[in-house]
Design an enzyme around this catalytic site. Structure first.
Site, PDB file in Angstrom:
ATOM      1  N   ARG A 159      -8.845  -8.427   3.811  1.00 48.48           N
ATOM      2  CA  ARG A 159      -7.779  -7.834   4.793  1.00 48.48           C
ATOM      3  C   ARG A 159      -7.969  -6.536   4.692  1.00 48.48           C
ATOM      4  O   ARG A 159      -7.861  -5.651   5.817  1.00 48.48           O
ATOM      5  CB  ARG A 159      -6.532  -8.247   4.065  1.00 48.48           C
ATOM      6  CG  ARG A 159      -5.089  -7.527   4.765  1.00 48.48           C
ATOM      7  CD  ARG A 159      -3.818  -7.874   4.047  1.00 48.48           C
ATOM      8  NE  ARG A 159      -2.716  -7.699   4.712  1.00 48.48           N
ATOM      9  CZ  ARG A 159      -1.921  -6.634   4.615  1.00 48.48           C
ATOM     10  NH1 ARG A 159      -2.368  -5.498   3.693  1.00 48.48           N
ATOM     11  NH2 ARG A 159      -0.758  -6.446   5.306  1.00 48.48           N
ATOM     12  N   GLN A 188       0.940  -1.200   0.009  1.00 47.86           N
ATOM     13  CA  GLN A 188      -0.153   0.057  -0.287  1.00 47.86           C
ATOM     14  C   GLN A 188       0.825   1.234   0.178  1.00 47.86           C
ATOM     15  O   GLN A 188       1.758   1.369   0.547  1.00 47.86           O
ATOM     16  CB  GLN A 188      -0.717   0.027   1.136  1.00 47.86           C
ATOM     17  CG  GLN A 188      -2.120   1.099   1.207  1.00 47.86           C
ATOM     18  CD  GLN A 188      -3.012   0.821   2.447  1.00 47.86           C
ATOM     19  OE1 GLN A 188      -3.026  -0.416   2.927  1.00 47.86           O
ATOM     20  NE2 GLN A 188      -3.719   1.571   2.551  1.00 47.86           N
ATOM     21  N   GLN A 212       1.003 -11.503  10.343  1.00 53.26           N
ATOM     22  CA  GLN A 212       1.703 -10.636   9.672  1.00 53.26           C
ATOM     23  C   GLN A 212       0.878  -9.124  10.042  1.00 53.26           C
ATOM     24  O   GLN A 212       1.681  -8.259  10.033  1.00 53.26           O
ATOM     25  CB  GLN A 212       1.600 -10.491   8.102  1.00 53.26           C
ATOM     26  CG  GLN A 212       2.573  -9.875   7.252  1.00 53.26           C
ATOM     27  CD  GLN A 212       1.689  -9.508   6.034  1.00 53.26           C
ATOM     28  OE1 GLN A 212       0.701  -8.486   6.351  1.00 53.26           O
ATOM     29  NE2 GLN A 212       2.250  -9.529   4.907  1.00 53.26           N
ATOM     30  N   HIS A 257       0.659  -2.910  11.283  1.00 56.94           N
ATOM     31  CA  HIS A 257       1.732  -3.741  11.625  1.00 56.94           C
ATOM     32  C   HIS A 257       2.090  -3.455  13.300  1.00 56.94           C
ATOM     33  O   HIS A 257       3.137  -3.368  13.648  1.00 56.94           O
ATOM     34  CB  HIS A 257       2.893  -3.546  10.992  1.00 56.94           C
ATOM     35  CG  HIS A 257       2.718  -4.239   9.542  1.00 56.94           C
ATOM     36  ND1 HIS A 257       2.598  -5.497   9.239  1.00 56.94           N
ATOM     37  CD2 HIS A 257       2.332  -3.464   8.472  1.00 56.94           C
ATOM     38  CE1 HIS A 257       2.225  -5.698   7.969  1.00 56.94           C
ATOM     39  NE2 HIS A 257       1.974  -4.382   7.553  1.00 56.94           N
ATOM     40  N   SER A 288       4.517  -6.347   2.899  1.00 58.74           N
ATOM     41  CA  SER A 288       3.377  -6.059   3.531  1.00 58.74           C
ATOM     42  C   SER A 288       2.173  -6.559   2.539  1.00 58.74           C
ATOM     43  O   SER A 288       2.338  -8.021   2.420  1.00 58.74           O
ATOM     44  CB  SER A 288       2.876  -4.746   4.090  1.00 58.74           C
ATOM     45  OG  SER A 288       1.543  -4.462   4.673  1.00 58.74           O
ATOM     46  N   LEU A 289       1.302  -5.902   2.218  1.00 56.26           N
ATOM     47  CA  LEU A 289       0.252  -6.337   1.202  1.00 56.26           C
ATOM     48  C   LEU A 289       1.025  -7.030   0.074  1.00 56.26           C
ATOM     49  O   LEU A 289       0.230  -8.255  -0.504  1.00 56.26           O
ATOM     50  CB  LEU A 289      -0.461  -5.308   0.842  1.00 56.26           C
ATOM     51  CG  LEU A 289      -1.247  -5.332  -0.547  1.00 56.26           C
ATOM     52  CD1 LEU A 289      -2.517  -6.277  -0.467  1.00 56.26           C
ATOM     53  CD2 LEU A 289      -1.464  -4.106  -1.491  1.00 56.26           C
TER      54      LEU A 289
END
Length: 293
Positions: free
Chosen positions: A112, A10, A243, A194, A87-88
């Site tokens: 998500r 993102q 995660q 996170h 991440s994503l």
């Protein structure tokens, strides 16, 4: 020679992303239209000709970045020796490695995004980029602050993003600047990604990940949570669930890939953020970024 494909998260999005693929490649058009059906709205309209504001909504951004990366990989016919995503981007990495189907990957990304949006609204938070300090110094400062603030993204040496409750992040920024940080900059994000504040989203996503049919990937996928290469579907699932509340260990992923003999990196998707981060980990790394054919 071993070639890794890496995928952005993102923040990499830009209006117009993927339109050239849609126009030029029949298979790409087919995948984009399938995504519109699965999502229940025409995400392609926002990707190709929306506004920055529309594209910045988490429920749009995450599927959009995932789609651009995965459709581009399909159009190029890539055969990776390893994959990883920031991440994503880990979802893109898993689909390109064959651990998840395109459809199941997109459904998980949409869930998500919705879960993270809900968590942000329930408990607003903040993130800030800390430049010019050792990771250990940032970690120690976060530990000493009252309230929730943690190291969230280990992006490259000298660049670490912290995440948590707004007041705690602001307090950490002041203390880190006093400790010699070159910059401590609040990021324009919707919440404390996170960090422990994402626990409601992690719980929301857990069942969806557990129920999704994961397969053994065709190559190792280096995962954010531990920066290790994985091929076991059960381990991949467990790491993916963890995660959302754990840090992205990108610096460690790149170092581990280099140690494992990866000689070339290609970033697939919008932007070229990861290309820059990889070069900061190793200025000699052979790396390129591709956002089109």
């Amino acid at each position: 020679m071993k070639h890794a494909y890496v995928f952005p998260g993102q923040g990499a999005q830009a209006v117009g992303m993927g339109k050239d693929l849609y126009d030029a490649v029949p298979r790409a058009r087919e995948l984009f239209e399938r995504a519109n059906e699965i999502l229940g709205f025409r995400i392609t309209d926002i990707m190709f000709a929306g506004t920055d504001e529309e594209l910045k909504q988490t429920r749009v951004t995450q599927p959009a970045v995932f789609l651009h990366s995965v459709v581009l990989a399909e159009a190029l016919g890539v055969r990776p020796d390893a994959t990883a995503g920031h991440s994503l981007g880990e979802f893109s990495a898993l689909v390109v490695a064959g651990a998840l189907s395109f459809e199941d990957g997109l459904r998980l990304v949409a869930k998500r995004a919705a879960a993270m949006q809900q968590a942000c609204e329930a408990q607003p938070g903040a993130m800030a980029a800390i430049l010019g300090l050792e990771d250990g110094a940032v970690e120690q400062t976060c530990d000493a602050i009252d309230g929730v603030v943690v190291a969230a993204n280990y992006n490259c040496p000298g660049q670490l993003v912290i995440s948590g409750a707004s007041e705690a992040v602001d307090a950490a920024c002041e203390r880190l600047k006093a400790a010699g940080a070159r910059r401590a900059l609040r990021l324009p994000v919707g919440g404390a990604f996170h960090s422990p504040l994402m626990e409601p989203a992690r719980q929301e996503l857990q069942r969806a990940i557990e129920e999704a049919p994961f397969r053994t990937p065709s190559c190792p996928v280096y995962q954010n949570v531990d920066a290790e290469p994985h091929t076991d579907p059960a381990t991949i699932k467990a790491n993916l669930i963890a995660q959302l509340t754990a840090p992205v260990r990108w610096t460690q992923i790149v170092k581990r890939m280099l140690a494992d003999g990866i000689t070339e990196f290609t970033e697939l998707g919008p932007g070229s953020v990861l290309q820059g981060l990889i070069r900061k980990v190793d200025p000699q790394a052979v790396v390129e970024s591709k956002s089109t054919l």
